[in-house]
Design an enzyme around this catalytic site. Structure first.
Site, short mmCIF file in Angstrom:
data_model
loop_
_atom_site.label_atom_id
_atom_site.label_comp_id
_atom_site.label_asym_id
_atom_site.label_seq_id
_atom_site.Cartn_x
_atom_site.Cartn_y
_atom_site.Cartn_z
N SER A 71 10.74 -1.24 -27.21
CA SER A 71 11.40 -0.03 -27.69
C SER A 71 10.61 1.20 -27.25
O SER A 71 9.39 1.11 -27.05
CB SER A 71 11.48 -0.03 -29.22
OG SER A 71 12.00 1.18 -29.69
N TYR A 94 7.75 -0.35 -37.72
CA TYR A 94 8.51 -0.74 -36.51
C TYR A 94 7.68 -0.42 -35.27
O TYR A 94 7.53 -1.25 -34.37
CB TYR A 94 9.84 0.02 -36.50
CG TYR A 94 10.75 -0.35 -35.34
CD1 TYR A 94 11.21 -1.65 -35.18
CD2 TYR A 94 11.17 0.62 -34.43
CE1 TYR A 94 12.06 -1.98 -34.13
CE2 TYR A 94 12.02 0.29 -33.38
CZ TYR A 94 12.46 -1.01 -33.24
OH TYR A 94 13.29 -1.34 -32.20
#
Ligand code: NAP
Length: 251
Positions: free
Chosen positions: A131, A144
């Site tokens: 990501s 995250y």
């Protein structure tokens, strides 16, 4: 025909990747076989496997069984993952462990098991869907981002170790994509609303990922604007922190 294994196969991005791979032998892993069957029951060359990817002994058995039956796996796409966009002091210890299990440890365990086989064969490609949050940390993505930064660190080292064995490691680092990822990451939709105009479409991201298969590509950072932001962040971290904590704080 390549043999391609994809985790988190019922997810939005995986569905688009599968559409682009009609002529390959696909091994699709997910938590729910019924869900996988509904999505992929009509695909000609597909094996659907329900598995808990956080159980490393299950992964060990799976890899042994797949190599007995297929003899090789050409491409591993570590795609399973989820996020929770929340203030650091609202994240529980269970959240921390569980997200690392899925986003980081499962990716590492499956990578190292298949990388060992690919190394022996002198051929293979591991594509880790990470990501932009693994390159740029923003507020409310502490957990995250931590899982994704770790996945990038692991991948970068693995790439170097496999370099002389003909095995490629690519990290894919997209910004926000229009998938069900946000149902869990951002249940009230605030973040999604504020980044709507920047959202990547899953078919477009999938097309770019599939194009890298078999190519020695280090990383795929999307979209261009966030890739530039990442370069800027590396060069001017203090200034970027100011911007990210101020006008660019979308969470
Ligand atoms: N959407 C975005 O904005 C975005 C941006 C950057 C990176 N990514 C990354 O892209 C990958 C694919 O995400 P997506 O956008 O396609 O989201 P998605 O539609 O929610 O799909 C993610 C898939 O990961 C698997 N997964 C989720 N939670 C899991 C858990 N607790 N244990 C095991 N597997 C779990 C699930 O597959 P099964 O149900 O088949 O098990 C799920 O369908 C993820 O790694 C995500 O972090 C997404």
């Amino acid at each position: 025909m390549s043999t391609i294994l994809i985790t988190g196969a019922s997810g939005g991005l995986a569905q688009e990747m599968v559409k682009l791979l009609p002529n390959d032998q696909l091994i699709l892993l997910g938590r729910n076989k019924e869900k996988l069957s509904k999505l992929y029951g009509n695909h000609p060359n597909v094996e659907l496997i329900e598995i808990d990817i956080t159980d490393d002994s299950a992964l060990e058995n799976l890899v042994a069984d797949l190599y007995l039956r297929y003899g090789k796996i050409d491409v591993l796409i570590n795609n399973a993952g989820y996020g929770i966009f929340e203030d650091f002091d609202r994240i529980s210890v269970q959240d921390i462990h569980q997200m690392f299990e899925v986003n980081t440890f499962a990716l590492m365990n499956l990578s190292r098991r298949l990388a060992a086989r690919m190394k022996e064969r002198g051929k293979g490609h591991i594509i880790n869907i990470v990501s932009m949050a693994g390159l740029i940390a923003t507020a409310k993505s502490s957990l995250y981002s931590a899982t994704k930064f770790a996945a990038i660190g692991f991948s970068n080292s693995l790439r170097l170790e496999l370099m002389s064995y003909g095995v490629y490691v690519t990290t894919v680092n997209p910004g926000p994509i229009r998938t069900s990822f946000f149902n869990q990451a951002d249940p009230d939709g605030t973040y999604l609303k504020s980044v709507d105009r920047f959202l990547l479409e899953p078919d477009e991201v999938a097309r770019k990922i599939v194009k890298t298969i078999g190519k020695n590509k280090r990383e795929l950072n999307l979209p261009v604007l966030l890739n530039l932001a990442h370069k800027f962040y590396t060069l001017f971290p203090k200034l970027t922190d100011k911007l990210a904590g101020g006008i660019f704080n979308y969470k």
